[in-house]
Design a protein around this motif. Sequence first.
Motif, PDB file in Angstrom:
ATOM      1  N   VAL A   7     104.273   0.857 -27.368  1.00 33.86           N
ATOM      2  CA  VAL A   7     104.654   0.418 -26.032  1.00 33.86           C
ATOM      3  C   VAL A   7     104.484   1.666 -25.174  1.00 33.86           C
ATOM      4  CG1 VAL A   7     106.516  -0.436 -24.564  1.00 33.86           C
ATOM      5  CG2 VAL A   7     106.308  -1.247 -26.912  1.00 33.86           C
ATOM      6  N   TYR A   8     103.952   1.498 -23.966  1.00 31.30           N
ATOM      7  CA  TYR A   8     103.675   2.668 -23.137  1.00 31.30           C
ATOM      8  C   TYR A   8     103.967   2.372 -21.673  1.00 31.30           C
ATOM      9  CZ  TYR A   8      99.290   0.199 -22.154  1.00 31.30           C
ATOM     10  OH  TYR A   8      98.359  -0.732 -21.774  1.00 31.30           O
ATOM     11  N   GLY A  21     103.075  -1.614 -20.933  1.00 29.12           N
ATOM     12  CA  GLY A  21     102.209  -2.422 -21.782  1.00 29.12           C
ATOM     13  C   GLY A  21     102.382  -2.093 -23.249  1.00 29.12           C
ATOM     14  N   SER A  22     101.641  -2.816 -24.089  1.00 24.51           N
ATOM     15  CA  SER A  22     101.634  -2.545 -25.523  1.00 24.51           C
ATOM     16  C   SER A  22     100.203  -2.636 -26.034  1.00 24.51           C
ATOM     17  CB  SER A  22     102.538  -3.527 -26.273  1.00 24.51           C
ATOM     18  OG  SER A  22     102.105  -4.857 -26.099  1.00 24.51           O
ATOM     19  N   THR A  23      99.933  -1.926 -27.120  1.00 30.76           N
ATOM     20  CA  THR A  23      98.587  -1.880 -27.688  1.00 30.76           C
ATOM     21  C   THR A  23      98.638  -1.378 -29.124  1.00 30.76           C
ATOM     22  OG1 THR A  23      96.345  -1.012 -27.378  1.00 30.76           O
ATOM     23  CG2 THR A  23      98.169   0.481 -26.873  1.00 30.76           C
ATOM     24  N   ASP A  24      97.558  -1.632 -29.863  1.00 34.78           N
ATOM     25  CA  ASP A  24      97.430  -1.052 -31.199  1.00 34.78           C
ATOM     26  C   ASP A  24      96.430   0.105 -31.200  1.00 34.78           C
ATOM     27  OD1 ASP A  24      95.118  -2.474 -30.882  1.00 34.78           O
ATOM     28  OD2 ASP A  24      95.323  -3.667 -32.712  1.00 34.78           O
ATOM     29  N   ALA A  25      95.959   0.489 -30.008  1.00 33.67           N
ATOM     30  CA  ALA A  25      95.020   1.610 -29.872  1.00 33.67           C
ATOM     31  C   ALA A  25      95.365   2.373 -28.591  1.00 33.67           C
ATOM     32  CB  ALA A  25      93.589   1.089 -29.836  1.00 33.67           C
ATOM     33  N   LEU A  26      96.386   3.199 -28.653  1.00 33.38           N
ATOM     34  CA  LEU A  26      96.933   3.833 -27.460  1.00 33.38           C
ATOM     35  C   LEU A  26      95.922   4.725 -26.734  1.00 33.38           C
ATOM     36  CD1 LEU A  26      99.399   4.193 -25.628  1.00 33.38           C
ATOM     37  CD2 LEU A  26     100.120   6.077 -27.123  1.00 33.38           C
ATOM     38  N   ALA A  27      95.260   5.619 -27.433  1.00 33.84           N
ATOM     39  CA  ALA A  27      94.328   6.533 -26.770  1.00 33.84           C
ATOM     40  C   ALA A  27      93.216   5.754 -26.065  1.00 33.84           C
ATOM     41  CB  ALA A  27      93.748   7.526 -27.769  1.00 33.84           C
ATOM     42  N   ARG A  28      92.657   4.758 -26.739  1.00 36.73           N
ATOM     43  CA  ARG A  28      91.589   3.962 -26.128  1.00 36.73           C
ATOM     44  C   ARG A  28      92.091   3.206 -24.899  1.00 36.73           C
ATOM     45  NH1 ARG A  28      90.746  -0.918 -29.081  1.00 36.73           N
ATOM     46  NH2 ARG A  28      91.997  -1.779 -27.422  1.00 36.73           N
ATOM     47  N   GLU A  66     108.093  -4.483 -25.652  1.00 36.32           N
ATOM     48  CA  GLU A  66     107.499  -4.552 -24.315  1.00 36.32           C
ATOM     49  C   GLU A  66     108.171  -5.655 -23.491  1.00 36.32           C
ATOM     50  OE1 GLU A  66     103.357  -5.901 -22.104  1.00 36.32           O
ATOM     51  OE2 GLU A  66     103.443  -5.915 -24.294  1.00 36.32           O
ATOM     52  N   PHE A  67     108.269  -6.844 -24.051  1.00 39.17           N
ATOM     53  CA  PHE A  67     108.869  -7.956 -23.307  1.00 39.17           C
ATOM     54  C   PHE A  67     110.339  -7.698 -23.003  1.00 39.17           C
ATOM     55  CE2 PHE A  67     105.327 -10.433 -25.381  1.00 39.17           C
ATOM     56  CZ  PHE A  67     104.542 -10.444 -24.238  1.00 39.17           C
ATOM     57  N   GLN A  68     111.045  -7.054 -23.935  1.00 40.40           N
ATOM     58  CA  GLN A  68     112.437  -6.681 -23.695  1.00 40.40           C
ATOM     59  C   GLN A  68     112.518  -5.711 -22.518  1.00 40.40           C
ATOM     60  OE1 GLN A  68     114.047  -3.773 -26.410  1.00 40.40           O
ATOM     61  NE2 GLN A  68     116.073  -4.727 -26.355  1.00 40.40           N
ATOM     62  N   MET A  69     111.674  -4.691 -22.529  1.00 42.38           N
ATOM     63  CA  MET A  69     111.718  -3.667 -21.481  1.00 42.38           C
ATOM     64  C   MET A  69     111.259  -4.203 -20.128  1.00 42.38           C
ATOM     65  SD  MET A  69     110.478  -0.256 -23.520  1.00 42.38           S
ATOM     66  CE  MET A  69     110.776   0.845 -22.131  1.00 42.38           C
ATOM     67  N   LYS A  70     110.361  -5.170 -20.113  1.00 40.72           N
ATOM     68  CA  LYS A  70     109.907  -5.745 -18.843  1.00 40.72           C
ATOM     69  C   LYS A  70     111.042  -6.450 -18.109  1.00 40.72           C
ATOM     70  CE  LYS A  70     104.979  -5.963 -19.316  1.00 40.72           C
ATOM     71  NZ  LYS A  70     103.755  -6.745 -19.416  1.00 40.72           N
ATOM     72  N   SER A  71     112.071  -6.847 -18.828  1.00 42.14           N
ATOM     73  CA  SER A  71     113.220  -7.486 -18.182  1.00 42.14           C
ATOM     74  C   SER A  71     114.231  -6.453 -17.668  1.00 42.14           C
ATOM     75  CB  SER A  71     113.907  -8.453 -19.150  1.00 42.14           C
ATOM     76  OG  SER A  71     114.575  -7.747 -20.178  1.00 42.14           O
ATOM     77  N   TRP A  72     114.017  -5.198 -17.995  1.00 45.11           N
ATOM     78  CA  TRP A  72     114.930  -4.136 -17.564  1.00 45.11           C
ATOM     79  C   TRP A  72     114.812  -3.888 -16.066  1.00 45.11           C
ATOM     80  CZ3 TRP A  72     114.451   0.647 -21.275  1.00 45.11           C
ATOM     81  CH2 TRP A  72     114.857   0.280 -22.564  1.00 45.11           C
ATOM     82  N   LYS A  73     115.892  -3.373 -15.515  1.00 47.06           N
ATOM     83  CA  LYS A  73     115.872  -2.882 -14.139  1.00 47.06           C
ATOM     84  C   LYS A  73     114.994  -1.623 -14.074  1.00 47.06           C
ATOM     85  CE  LYS A  73     120.638  -4.291 -13.444  1.00 47.06           C
ATOM     86  NZ  LYS A  73     120.875  -5.103 -12.306  1.00 47.06           N
ATOM     87  N   ARG A  74     114.428  -1.388 -12.919  1.00 44.15           N
ATOM     88  CA  ARG A  74     113.572  -0.215 -12.718  1.00 44.15           C
ATOM     89  C   ARG A  74     114.291   1.088 -13.091  1.00 44.15           C
ATOM     90  NH1 ARG A  74     109.232   1.751  -9.978  1.00 44.15           N
ATOM     91  NH2 ARG A  74     109.545   3.757  -8.984  1.00 44.15           N
ATOM     92  N   ALA A  75     115.543   1.206 -12.709  1.00 43.69           N
ATOM     93  CA  ALA A  75     116.316   2.424 -13.005  1.00 43.69           C
ATOM     94  C   ALA A  75     116.401   2.681 -14.509  1.00 43.69           C
ATOM     95  CB  ALA A  75     117.717   2.331 -12.401  1.00 43.69           C
ATOM     96  N   TRP A  76     116.486   1.633 -15.300  1.00 43.22           N
ATOM     97  CA  TRP A  76     116.545   1.800 -16.757  1.00 43.22           C
ATOM     98  C   TRP A  76     115.223   2.324 -17.295  1.00 43.22           C
ATOM     99  CZ3 TRP A  76     118.949  -3.543 -18.426  1.00 43.22           C
ATOM    100  CH2 TRP A  76     120.218  -3.681 -17.831  1.00 43.22           C
ATOM    101  N   LYS A  77     114.105   1.842 -16.735  1.00 44.84           N
ATOM    102  CA  LYS A  77     112.791   2.327 -17.165  1.00 44.84           C
ATOM    103  C   LYS A  77     112.625   3.797 -16.798  1.00 44.84           C
ATOM    104  CE  LYS A  77     110.863  -2.241 -16.555  1.00 44.84           C
ATOM    105  NZ  LYS A  77     110.104  -3.112 -15.659  1.00 44.84           N
TER     106      LYS A  77
END
Length: 98
Positions: A7-8, A21-28, A66-77
């Motif tokens: 998750v990034y 977002g989330s991915t299985d190839a972070l650098a790419r 990722e889906f959990q964090m997308k529901s977070w408030k901006r301040a939490w991120k």
Amino acid sequence: MDEQAYVYIMPSRRNGTIYLGSTDALARRVWEHRNDVLEGFIKKYGCHLLVWYEAFGDLALARQREFQMKSWKRAWKIREIEGLNPDWEDLYDRIAQP
């Protein structure tokens, strides 16, 4: 072989627009975002800095986070970013292959 997934968070600048977002190839994936290869949110808002990421054993777990964090408030991120990277440094060089 163990699958690695991430998750990034990529903002446009410090305290700017945030993409998660989330991915299985972070650098790419980060390279694609930084070079505007993909259409969408990141290209529209210029979110090109990798400031935070978290590794997981598989993509399903990363997507769940990722889906959990997308529901977070901006301040939490922002608190999550600053807990790992208080200066909002671009971490891309740490993950990119030479």
